[in-house]
Design an enzyme around this catalytic site. Structure first.
Site, mmCIF file in Angstrom:
data_model
loop_
_atom_site.group_PDB
_atom_site.id
_atom_site.type_symbol
_atom_site.label_atom_id
_atom_site.label_comp_id
_atom_site.label_asym_id
_atom_site.label_seq_id
_atom_site.Cartn_x
_atom_site.Cartn_y
_atom_site.Cartn_z
ATOM 1 N N CYS A 1 0.876 -1.172 0.000
ATOM 2 C CA CYS A 1 0.000 0.000 0.000
ATOM 3 C C CYS A 1 0.912 1.220 0.000
ATOM 4 C CB CYS A 1 -1.001 -0.003 1.159
ATOM 5 S SG CYS A 1 -0.361 0.321 2.807
ATOM 6 N N HIS B 268 14.983 -13.728 11.528
ATOM 7 C CA HIS B 268 14.627 -13.700 12.947
ATOM 8 C C HIS B 268 13.137 -13.862 13.218
ATOM 9 C CE1 HIS B 268 18.486 -11.359 14.225
ATOM 10 N NE2 HIS B 268 18.748 -12.508 13.627
#
EC number: 5.3.1.6
Length: 145
Positions: free
Chosen positions: A66, A99
């Site tokens: 977006c 991670h």
């Protein structure tokens, strides 16, 4: 690799079109959840179907765009099985995969170039989840009532 899910709102449409071409050039299958033009629209209308498809295992991973990346990211992350990461550099994309085991890449369509998007996507798709101590953290993300 599974079918990659993609979506955007009107502000991310042009970058989503670039992403489509990028995926096609690699010969990777994708499903486009819309939008299909620059006509004003509401990002949740496209984010929710993408999130549901990723959660159901129909698509993996997802790419969402977006204008700022914020609204679509917030919407995607309402889903318990989604770890949408807003990435505006390749290093952030690397860490989001390594991670956080991010399963949806979110990019800010109004703030990055196609060259930057290319580097971000290359890093996102080439970085494995490290597991270990990070798995313990990822396991704590969903809300269990």
């Amino acid at each position: 690799m599974k079918t990659i899910g993609i979506c955007s709102d009107h502000a991310g449409f042009e970058l989503k079109e670039y992403v489509r071409g990028w995926l096609e050039a690699k010969g990777w299958a994708y499903k486009d959840f819309g939008t299909y033009s620059t006509e004003s629209c509401d990002y949740p209308d496209f984010a929710h179907p993408l999130a549901l498809a990723v959660e159901a295992g129909e698509c993996y991973p997802g790419i969402a765009i977006c204008g700022s990346g914020e609204g679509i990211s917030i919407t995607l992350n309402k889903h318990q099985g989604i770890r949408a990461a807003l990435c505006w550099t390749a290093e952030i994309a690397h860490l989001a995969r390594q991670h956080n085991d991010a399963n949806v890449l979110v990019m800010p369509g109004r703030f990055i170039s196609t060259e930057e998007a290319d580097m971000i996507m290359r890093e996102f798709f080439s970085t494995p989840f490290e597991g270990g101590r990070h798995q313990r953290r990822v396991d704590k993300i969903p809300v269990h009532l």
